[in-house]
Scaffold this active site. Structure first.
Site, PDB file in Angstrom:
ATOM      1  N   LYS A  30       0.838  -1.202   0.000  1.00 63.61           N
ATOM      2  CA  LYS A  30       0.000   0.000   0.000  1.00 63.61           C
ATOM      3  C   LYS A  30       0.869   1.247   0.000  1.00 63.61           C
ATOM      4  CE  LYS A  30      -3.816  -0.635   2.338  1.00 63.61           C
ATOM      5  NZ  LYS A  30      -4.433  -0.939   3.648  1.00 63.61           N
ATOM      6  N   ARG A 100      -3.349   2.958   8.568  1.00 68.89           N
ATOM      7  CA  ARG A 100      -3.630   1.808   7.718  1.00 68.89           C
ATOM      8  C   ARG A 100      -2.458   0.832   7.752  1.00 68.89           C
ATOM      9  NH1 ARG A 100      -4.690   4.618   1.984  1.00 68.89           N
ATOM     10  NH2 ARG A 100      -5.950   2.743   1.660  1.00 68.89           N
ATOM     11  N   GLY A 109      -6.715 -10.123   7.530  1.00 68.91           N
ATOM     12  CA  GLY A 109      -6.251 -10.640   8.812  1.00 68.91           C
ATOM     13  C   GLY A 109      -5.408  -9.611   9.521  1.00 68.91           C
ATOM     14  N   MET A 111      -4.571  -5.620  10.750  1.00 72.45           N
ATOM     15  CA  MET A 111      -5.459  -4.676  11.426  1.00 72.45           C
ATOM     16  C   MET A 111      -6.301  -3.887  10.429  1.00 72.45           C
ATOM     17  SD  MET A 111      -4.826  -1.407  13.824  1.00 72.45           S
ATOM     18  CE  MET A 111      -5.155  -0.302  12.462  1.00 72.45           C
ATOM     19  N   ARG A 356      -3.493  -1.216  -6.579  1.00 68.03           N
ATOM     20  CA  ARG A 356      -2.657  -2.416  -6.570  1.00 68.03           C
ATOM     21  C   ARG A 356      -3.086  -3.280  -7.746  1.00 68.03           C
ATOM     22  NH1 ARG A 356      -5.606  -4.644  -1.185  1.00 68.03           N
ATOM     23  NH2 ARG A 356      -7.665  -4.736  -2.076  1.00 68.03           N
ATOM     24  N   HIS A 472     -16.091  -8.806   1.191  1.00 74.44           N
ATOM     25  CA  HIS A 472     -15.047  -9.706   1.685  1.00 74.44           C
ATOM     26  C   HIS A 472     -15.172 -11.095   1.061  1.00 74.44           C
ATOM     27  CE1 HIS A 472     -13.298 -12.590   4.591  1.00 74.44           C
ATOM     28  NE2 HIS A 472     -12.350 -11.676   4.681  1.00 74.44           N
ATOM     29  N   SER A 781      13.905 -41.890 -13.752  1.00 73.70           N
ATOM     30  CA  SER A 781      12.729 -41.083 -13.450  1.00 73.70           C
ATOM     31  C   SER A 781      12.722 -40.921 -11.938  1.00 73.70           C
ATOM     32  CB  SER A 781      11.476 -41.805 -13.927  1.00 73.70           C
ATOM     33  OG  SER A 781      10.342 -41.064 -13.546  1.00 73.70           O
ATOM     34  N   THR A 784       9.819 -39.057  -6.687  1.00 68.65           N
ATOM     35  CA  THR A 784      10.083 -38.212  -5.520  1.00 68.65           C
ATOM     36  C   THR A 784       9.136 -38.466  -4.350  1.00 68.65           C
ATOM     37  OG1 THR A 784       8.920 -36.476  -6.705  1.00 68.65           O
ATOM     38  CG2 THR A 784      11.326 -36.365  -6.676  1.00 68.65           C
ATOM     39  N   ASN A 785       8.036 -39.206  -4.587  1.00 69.92           N
ATOM     40  CA  ASN A 785       7.205 -39.548  -3.424  1.00 69.92           C
ATOM     41  C   ASN A 785       7.986 -40.477  -2.499  1.00 69.92           C
ATOM     42  OD1 ASN A 785       5.242 -38.141  -4.716  1.00 69.92           O
ATOM     43  ND2 ASN A 785       4.053 -39.927  -5.329  1.00 69.92           N
ATOM     44  N   CYS A 848       8.541 -38.060 -11.764  1.00 66.53           N
ATOM     45  CA  CYS A 848       7.167 -38.553 -11.883  1.00 66.53           C
ATOM     46  C   CYS A 848       6.448 -38.571 -10.539  1.00 66.53           C
ATOM     47  CB  CYS A 848       7.154 -39.947 -12.505  1.00 66.53           C
ATOM     48  SG  CYS A 848       7.966 -41.184 -11.484  1.00 66.53           S
ATOM     49  N   TYR A 868      12.119 -33.816 -18.593  1.00 61.80           N
ATOM     50  CA  TYR A 868      10.657 -33.674 -18.537  1.00 61.80           C
ATOM     51  C   TYR A 868      10.156 -33.757 -17.099  1.00 61.80           C
ATOM     52  CZ  TYR A 868      10.352 -38.737 -17.850  1.00 61.80           C
ATOM     53  OH  TYR A 868      10.476 -40.000 -17.338  1.00 61.80           O
TER      54      TYR A 868
HETATM   55  P1  ADP Z   1      -7.892  -2.241   3.354  1.00 58.03           P
HETATM   56  O1  ADP Z   1      -6.480  -2.651   3.191  1.00 58.03           O
HETATM   57  O2  ADP Z   1      -8.694  -3.144   4.209  1.00 58.03           O
HETATM   58  O3  ADP Z   1      -8.516  -1.896   2.052  1.00 58.03           O
HETATM   59  P2  ADP Z   1      -7.478   0.539   3.720  1.00 58.03           P
HETATM   60  O4  ADP Z   1      -6.352   1.023   4.535  1.00 58.03           O
HETATM   61  O5  ADP Z   1      -7.289   0.591   2.268  1.00 58.03           O
HETATM   62  O6  ADP Z   1      -7.857  -0.897   4.197  1.00 58.03           O
HETATM   63  O7  ADP Z   1      -8.689   1.430   4.120  1.00 58.03           O
HETATM   64  C1  ADP Z   1     -10.005   1.036   4.291  1.00 58.03           C
HETATM   65  C2  ADP Z   1     -10.908   2.108   3.720  1.00 58.03           C
HETATM   66  O8  ADP Z   1     -10.646   3.362   4.291  1.00 58.03           O
HETATM   67  C3  ADP Z   1     -10.756   2.244   2.236  1.00 58.03           C
HETATM   68  O9  ADP Z   1     -12.038   2.296   1.654  1.00 58.03           O
HETATM   69  C4  ADP Z   1     -10.043   3.527   2.063  1.00 58.03           C
HETATM   70  O10 ADP Z   1     -10.424   4.136   0.887  1.00 58.03           O
HETATM   71  C5  ADP Z   1     -10.469   4.325   3.292  1.00 58.03           C
HETATM   72  N1  ADP Z   1      -9.404   5.253   3.677  1.00 58.03           N
HETATM   73  C6  ADP Z   1      -8.179   4.936   4.072  1.00 58.03           C
HETATM   74  N2  ADP Z   1      -7.438   6.046   4.302  1.00 58.03           N
HETATM   75  C7  ADP Z   1      -8.243   7.089   4.030  1.00 58.03           C
HETATM   76  C8  ADP Z   1      -8.054   8.503   4.049  1.00 58.03           C
HETATM   77  N3  ADP Z   1      -6.897   9.030   4.371  1.00 58.03           N
HETATM   78  N4  ADP Z   1      -9.098   9.269   3.723  1.00 58.03           N
HETATM   79  C9  ADP Z   1     -10.288   8.708   3.394  1.00 58.03           C
HETATM   80  N5  ADP Z   1     -10.514   7.405   3.338  1.00 58.03           N
HETATM   81  C10 ADP Z   1      -9.521   6.590   3.661  1.00 58.03           C
HETATM   82 MG    MG Z   2      -7.831  -0.753   0.846  1.00 58.53          MG
END
Ligand code: ADP
Ligand code: MG
Ligand code: MG
Length: 889
Positions: A30, A100, A109, A111, A356, A472, A781, A784-785, A848, A868
């Site tokens: 990110k 974030r 998983g 935060m 991403r 999700h 051949s 590998t098992n 194999c 192969y």
């Molecule tokens: P995740 O990895 O779970 O997507 P994010 O860190 O991307 O978590 O954020 C979750 C949500 O919060 C996203 O929809 C993102 O657009 C929003 N968000 C994160 N940072 C900001 C910010 N600085 N201003 C407004 N919205 C934000």
């Molecule tokens: Mg996000």
């Protein structure tokens, strides 16, 4: 020491030449992409990233922040304050930030993000004053308290949701939209009471305490159970750590000219080149994916296709939409890949919050790769590299037969393609439990959350009542290759009675349903499926892969049907044809038993006479299908007692058939008992002690090969493989037997065919003595098992009890029966290859074992220069692609 805090955005002082700011291993995915977007001039709210290295250091130090970190964060915060023109904690005009997490790869998983951090009883007034919008200010504050309490303070979120419900009920409201400033303000009061009650102290008002609490929570979340489960399922090492991103807030909840959304530059389900996404007016952050409000479509076309009423962004916010479309195109050109984007519109101004490379279905991945080559965006080798071989698995399995009758129960969104049938289960633990017992299950939930991941993994498919295409459930299911139907609003689940209703049909846990993730159909019972084919984009990509591949790909196949399937999938031969399964067929097993239980050679030969025509017919059928391609046939391998009768009835029956007393048969069977059959009388040891068995098999092979050559003119090249060889002498004796048999058959048939005799390398001694053994072997051949079993001293059939903890504790990086233990077993492969080639430079080398279909193991085989790999028929396309990627390096 390197820098551990990097700023991004905010104009000139945000751009950086330091390569670490673009290195995902340092600043996380990110953070790297935020810096990169800011670098190419896209509108990114300014912020800073604390590195993954700092996280690792923090965790190792017993959760201590260093003085340097505190100082660097303070400086970075001034950068944000300077570029936004607000200050953190300032009651008159406060800067608010989001905190974030962001690991190297996107990791559910970790935060959850905290938004609006920096609000307290004083700054909320300032926010109201500067925005001129009380409702927005109090809505932001209540969101902040709830999020912070949930993810940082660990207070259960339903307490807050319940309080909100009560306020709504008291006022007769149905939706959040009806809530006015005063209602949000009152709710903030209640939220603070909830916190004080749960925590024994008030909600933190000090903004620095808020910030450091959130940073700590991000770091700590790296070691949460959720994160660990995800890492284990996805082979992510535990020592990567996560970065922390702190970023100035922009607000999508500032009224009707503001919005928030998620989008893909192409359709992640089909791969179609069309902007694709969901958005919500006057909303913030996760609202779109949380399933609280139904998101709106991004484009007019998508809205019309779905027959939906709420305006698309294209219609409702044309200026911001045009800007967004421009950004989409820029991002694709820059990254040369489909992007998954998060954005917010604050009072008509677009802000980019994330990009991403987007997760996609295998089908979409193929279409995008092929189309991007056509567009000139990438070249063929890049397209070949870009497809995850294992993802092809999704396409290599049966789909619903379009002609099969369907009893449709209801419909949801086509969130992740593929078809799945199974028993309904209503929670993740039950899914895992029943799947472990071998049952196919479909996980049905109102919506899923990261706590459900293990259940989604165990299930054949996922069905949710709420949530859109970017929920999700949808995102995770696509990533895992599980079919998913989401947002099926006709479903209501009643947990206490463990039943559910779909439309007007009532079902209970355990009932069988079928999902079609490509159409969103939910069907009662099991629906018939059809076999996949390599056509269209899949076919095109496989052609490109083949152009870059050096190693051949064969299949492990032992029936004509398997061989046919293997050839359809592009197999260039059979790498392992086991002969023992043929012995089990009805009608033959009694002859096999008669052979095994015979007292002497004469008795055995009489039984083998009966088996010969059967084996010959088997091989003939296989050779016909394989038309001229090489076929490696392994002579009888398993311990004989596997074929023995079970129980008195079977002994009696056999006694009747072959005219020997049941008691005699039982005594003879008793003599065959072994303490450790895997290391007992099996493999070439059978050939040494009962040469007539191997002689019969060799004869069947050569007779069949001659017959097929005669009939079709296309002679296969039989490769006769002697199993479980440890010494040169074993192979010398048995090769002599095979050669003599060949000479005889060729004389009888009046035709001479090319054939090879070789061995399986599956014992450490054989690997070490490969130089000598190669004098007798035209090919090796790698089995590998068994080589893994015998090198590790681990029985594959008994390993389940301890291998899990072994992998968890990093004793083996992966299950060594799935992915080759390159360090140990790999060394034996390497030694055997080297020594074999030293004796016989043109020795043919292949693999194999199960590993022949595992991309990491295939890369190892490429590095050893093997000729192969051989994999199960369904894995052949995976192996073709993996071999191409290995060759591309
Ligand atoms: P995740 O990895 O779970 O997507 P994010 O860190 O991307 O978590 O954020 C979750 C949500 O919060 C996203 O929809 C993102 O657009 C929003 N968000 C994160 N940072 C900001 C910010 N600085 N201003 C407004 N919205 C934000
Ligand atoms: Mg996000
Ligand atoms: Mg073996």
């Amino acid at each position: 020491m390197s820098k551990q805090v990097y700023t991004f955005g905010g104009g000139a002082n945000g751009a950086s030449d330091d390569p670490r700011t673009r290195d995902k291993t340092i600043v996380g995915g990110k953070g790297a992409n935020l810096a990169e977007m800011a670098g190419i001039g896209l509108p990114v709210p300014p912020g800073f990233t604390i590195t993954t290295e700092e996280c690792v250091r923090y965790l190792a130090s017993g959760a201590d922040f260093s003085p340097e970190l505190r100082a660097d964060v303070a400086t970075a915060l001034t950068h944000i304050e300077g570029s936004v023109g607000k200050s953190f904690g300032n009651a008159a005009d406060p800067l608010l930030v989001s905190v974030r997490s962001g690991a190297r790869v996107s990791m559910p998983g970790m935060m959850d993000t905290v938004l609006n951090l920096g609000l307290n009883d004083a700054t909320v007034q300032g926010l109201a004053a500067t925005s001129g919008d009380d409702r927005f200010a109090w809505d932001s504050y209540r969101r902040f308290i709830q999020m912070y309490s949930d993810v940082v303070l660990g207070i259960e979120h339903h307490l807050f949701e319940d309080a909100l419900e009560i306020v709504k009920e008291d006022n007769g409201f149905f939706t959040d939209v009806e809530m006015e400033a005063e209602h949000w303000q009152a709710l903030v009061g209640e939220y603070k009471d909830i916190v004080a009650e749960a925590l024994g102290r008030p909600f933190p008002q000090d903004v620095q305490e808020q910030l450091w609490g959130a940073i700590r929570a991000v770091f700590d979340s790296w070691d949460s159970d959720r994160a660990k489960v995800y890492r284990r399922l996805n082979d992510i090492p535990g020592d990567w750590g996560t970065a922390v991103n702190v970023q100035a807030m922009v607000f999508g909840n500032m009224g009707d000219t503001s919005a928030t959304g998620v989008a893909f530059t192409r359709d992640p389900a089909t791969g179609e080149r069309a902007y694709y996404g969901e958005w919500l007016v006057n909303a913030q952050g996760e609202d779109v994916v949380a399933g609280i409000r139904t998101p709106q479509y991004l484009t007019l076309k998508a809205r019309e296709a779905a027959n939906a009423k709420p305006l698309s962004m294209e219609e409702a916010m044309p200026a911001a939409y045009t800007e967004l479309a421009r950004v989409f195109d820029l991002l694709e050109l820059h990254y040369k890949d489909m992007q998954d984007i998060e954005f917010t519109v604050e009072r008509n101004k677009l802000w980019m919050l994330q990009t991403r490379s987007g997760k996609r279905t295998a089908k979409a991945a193929l279409r995008m790769a092929v189309e991007m080559v056509g567009e000139g965006l990438i070249d063929e080798a890049t397209a070949v590299r870009r497809i995850d071989p294992m993802a092809l698995d999704q396409l290599l399995h049966p789909t619903l037969d379009p002609n099969a009758p369907r009893d449709i129960l209801g419909k949801g969104l086509p969130a992740s393609p593929g078809a799945a049938s199974g028993a309904i289960v209503l929670d993740a633990d039950t899914a895992e439990h029943r799947a472990e017992l071998g049952e196919a299950v479909i996980l049905v939930r109102v919506e899923t959350s990261p706590e459900d991941i293990h259940g989604m993994h165990a299930a054949k498919g996922v069905l949710t009542a709420r949530g859109g295409m970017t929920s999700h459930a949808a995102v995770v299911a696509r990533g895992m290759g599980r079919p998913c139907v989401s947002g099926a609003s006709a479903i209501s689940i009643d947990m206490p009675s463990r039943t559910l209703q779909i439309g007007n049909r009532k079902l209970k846990e355990g009932d069988i349903i079928t999902l079609d993730g490509a159409t969103g159909d939910i069907m009662a019972g099991e629906v018939k499926t059809i076999e996949p084919e390599l056509v269209g984009d899949f076919g095109t990509l496989m052609v490109w892969a083949d152009q870059h591949r050096r190693m051949k790909v064969r299949a492990n196949a032992e029936t004509p049907a398997d061989c046919r399937m293997a050839r359809q999938f592009g197999a260039e031969g059979v790498g392992l044809c086991r002969t023992e399964h043929m012995f089990f067929e009805a009608g033959r097993i009694s002859a096999v038993r008669q052979m095994i239980l015979a007292e002497d050679e004469g008795g055995r030969r009489a039984a083998l006479e009966k088996l010969l025509p059967e084996q010959r017919a088997d091989f003939r059928a296989i050779f016909e299908v394989m038309a001229g391609l090489p076929v490696t046939i392994r002579l009888l391998d398993p311990p004989l007692h596997e074929f023995l009768p079970h129980g008195d009835a079977e002994f009696e029956e056999l006694a009747q058939t072959i005219g020997i007393g049941a008691e005699t048969l039982k005594r003879r069977a008793g003599e065959l008992h072994e303490f450790n059959p895997m290391l007992g009388h099996r493999g070439c040891r059978l050939g040494i002690t009962f040469p007539e068995i191997y002689e019969m098999q060799a004869r069947a092979i050569f007779e069949a090969a001659c017959d097929v050559a005669e009939a079709s003119g296309e002679a296969v090249v039989p490769e006769v493989m002697i199993p479980l060889v440890a010494t040169k002498r074993e192979l010398e004796i048995l090769r002599g037997l095979v050669d003599r048999t060949a000479v005889k058959v060729f004389e009888e048939k009046g035709r001479k065919l090319e054939y090879l005799v070789g061995t399986m390398i599956e014992l450490p001694r054989a690997a070490l003595m490969a130089g000598e053994i190669a004098e007798e072997a035209k090919f090796f051949s790698f089995g590998t098992n068994d080589l893994t079993q015998t090198t590790l001293g681990v029985s594959r059939d008994d390993a389940a009890r301890f291998l899990g903890p072994y992998v968890e504790q990093g004793i083996y990086p992966r299950d060594p029966f799935v992915s080759l233990d390159v360090d140990g077993v790999g060394q034996l492969v390497k030694i055997a290859a080297e020594r074999g080639r030293a004796t016989r430079p043109d020795i043919k080398l292949g693999i194999c074992g199960e590993h022949g279909g595992d991309p990491a193991s295939i890369a190892f085989c490429e590095a050893q220069g093997l000729d192969y790999v051989s994999a199960s028929p369904y894995r052949v396309p995976i192996a073709r692609l993996a071999a191409a990627q290995a060759a591309l390096g």
